[in-house]
Design a protein around this motif. Structure first.
Motif, PDB file in Angstrom:
ATOM      1  N   ALA A  74       1.072  -1.258   0.044  1.00  0.00           N
ATOM      2  CA  ALA A  74      -0.065   0.108   0.112  1.00  0.00           C
ATOM      3  C   ALA A  74       1.151   1.497  -0.080  1.00  0.00           C
ATOM      4  O   ALA A  74       0.475   2.190  -0.651  1.00  0.00           O
ATOM      5  CB  ALA A  74      -0.983   0.080   1.084  1.00  0.00           C
ATOM      6  N   ALA A  75       1.945   1.202   0.772  1.00  0.00           N
ATOM      7  CA  ALA A  75       2.892   2.376   0.936  1.00  0.00           C
ATOM      8  C   ALA A  75       3.515   2.673  -0.391  1.00  0.00           C
ATOM      9  O   ALA A  75       3.498   3.793  -0.741  1.00  0.00           O
ATOM     10  CB  ALA A  75       3.787   2.322   1.813  1.00  0.00           C
ATOM     11  N   GLY A  76       4.054   1.790  -1.115  1.00  0.00           N
ATOM     12  CA  GLY A  76       4.583   1.740  -2.352  1.00  0.00           C
ATOM     13  C   GLY A  76       3.497   2.275  -3.376  1.00  0.00           C
ATOM     14  O   GLY A  76       4.133   3.163  -4.225  1.00  0.00           O
ATOM     15  N   MET A  77       2.361   1.770  -3.449  1.00  0.00           N
ATOM     16  CA  MET A  77       1.375   2.233  -4.442  1.00  0.00           C
ATOM     17  C   MET A  77       1.151   3.750  -4.139  1.00  0.00           C
ATOM     18  O   MET A  77       0.684   4.469  -5.133  1.00  0.00           O
ATOM     19  CB  MET A  77       0.226   1.462  -4.466  1.00  0.00           C
ATOM     20  N   LEU A 113      -5.915  -3.370  -4.220  1.00  0.00           N
ATOM     21  CA  LEU A 113      -4.764  -4.006  -4.843  1.00  0.00           C
ATOM     22  C   LEU A 113      -3.915  -4.284  -3.515  1.00  0.00           C
ATOM     23  O   LEU A 113      -2.822  -5.035  -3.765  1.00  0.00           O
ATOM     24  CB  LEU A 113      -4.092  -3.405  -5.833  1.00  0.00           C
ATOM     25  N   SER A 114      -4.213  -3.845  -2.474  1.00  0.00           N
ATOM     26  CA  SER A 114      -3.147  -4.060  -1.190  1.00  0.00           C
ATOM     27  C   SER A 114      -3.582  -5.115  -0.433  1.00  0.00           C
ATOM     28  O   SER A 114      -2.878  -5.333   0.464  1.00  0.00           O
ATOM     29  CB  SER A 114      -3.045  -2.740  -0.343  1.00  0.00           C
ATOM     30  N   GLU A 139       1.132  -4.515 -10.245  1.00  0.00           N
ATOM     31  CA  GLU A 139       0.874  -5.042  -9.024  1.00  0.00           C
ATOM     32  C   GLU A 139       0.189  -6.402  -9.125  1.00  0.00           C
ATOM     33  O   GLU A 139       0.175  -7.072  -8.257  1.00  0.00           O
ATOM     34  CB  GLU A 139      -0.002  -4.116  -7.941  1.00  0.00           C
ATOM     35  N   PHE A 140      -0.345  -6.760 -10.412  1.00  0.00           N
ATOM     36  CA  PHE A 140      -0.958  -8.001 -10.545  1.00  0.00           C
ATOM     37  C   PHE A 140      -0.017  -9.093 -10.484  1.00  0.00           C
ATOM     38  O   PHE A 140       0.920  -9.135 -11.011  1.00  0.00           O
ATOM     39  CB  PHE A 140      -1.587  -7.849 -11.904  1.00  0.00           C
ATOM     40  N   GLN A 141      -0.516 -10.031  -9.629  1.00  0.00           N
ATOM     41  CA  GLN A 141       0.481 -11.148  -9.335  1.00  0.00           C
ATOM     42  C   GLN A 141      -0.411 -12.511  -9.974  1.00  0.00           C
ATOM     43  O   GLN A 141      -1.032 -13.099  -9.634  1.00  0.00           O
ATOM     44  CB  GLN A 141       0.385 -11.543  -7.885  1.00  0.00           C
TER      45      GLN A 141
END
Length: 244
Positions: A122-125, A154-155, A185-187
């Motif tokens: 979340a912090a990175g996004m 997405l977090s 971010e998609f895994q």
């Protein structure tokens, strides 16, 4: 009308969701009419259709917020219910954020509901989306609020992410950033994204598979690559042919 493609149904072990004979009737509307779908794991799936075609109802059903009138639905190995939030991240089209909270407070508040929340992610996004963590939600533009909503979805480390019109009514700059964030971010080894959208042109680079809905029924379901080959044009042009 395009051809009906359901040749993905034989997938047995690689699916995250299966819907069979799904109907949803409201007092004045028959929203879904015999939906049969198998959604593969590790894919970004576009859910396309005009207003009233049943997209939001289908997503809410997979999120466990509404129940089918008839038919069976299994998401991540279980029937959706009120506890489905532990298996599914759902981003509704409506704005569900509290205006008096700051961006940081919003994410902290949402994180309290989910054991699978990834604070580092979340912090990175937050940085990638260029959001001021101290800004109050009420002072954010619609595009910035859309970015914040997407970060919230997405977090989470869940197998299925449902996005209902994440690009609706926002500026091109925010749409571009949101698309880049989804791709980043998609895994694909762990997650599936089901994305409802009218923004077909912008979304096309994201999509592995495409579902076209009309009047509560699936009219086309195939890979984006197969559809472009069959129709000889982009998904946006196929949209115009199907719904024009």
């Amino acid at each position: 009308m395009g051809n009906l493609h359901t040749d993905m149904d034989p997938i047995v072990n690689g699916h995250v969701a299966q819907l069979r004979g799904i109907h949803k009737k409201y007092i004045l509307k028959h929203a879904l009419r015999g939906i049969d779908l198998t959604i593969q794991r590790g894919r970004i799936v576009g859910l396309l259709g005009p207003n009233g075609s049943g997209k939001s109802t289908l997503l809410k059903m997979m999120a466990g917020l509404v129940y089918p009138t008839s038919g069976t639905i299994v998401v991540n190995g279980r029937e959706p219910d009120v506890h489905n939030k532990q298996h599914v991240a759902y981003l509704p089209e409506i704005d569900h954020l509290y205006g008096w909270m700051t961006v940081t407070q919003t994410l902290a508040y949402i994180s309290g509901f989910y054991k699978d929340w990834n604070a580092e992610k979340a912090a990175g996004m937050l940085i990638a989306m260029e959001l001021d963590s101290n800004q109050k939600v009420r002072n954010l533009s619609k595009g910035m609020r859309a970015r914040l909503k997407l970060i919230a979805a997405l977090s989470r480390n869940v197998p299925l992410i449902l996005l209902d019109e994440p690009f609706s009514g926002i500026d091109p700059s925010s749409r571009a950033k949101i698309i880049r964030l989804i791709l980043q971010e998609f895994q694909s080894d762990e997650q599936t994204i089901l994305l409802s959208t009218h923004s077909v042109n912008e979304s096309e680079p994201l999509l592995d598979d495409v579902i076209f809905l009309q009047d509560g029924q699936v009219t086309i379901f195939d890979t984006a690559e197969n559809l472009r080959t069959e129709y000889g044009c982009s998904l946006e042009k196929i949209w115009e042919k199907v719904y024009g």
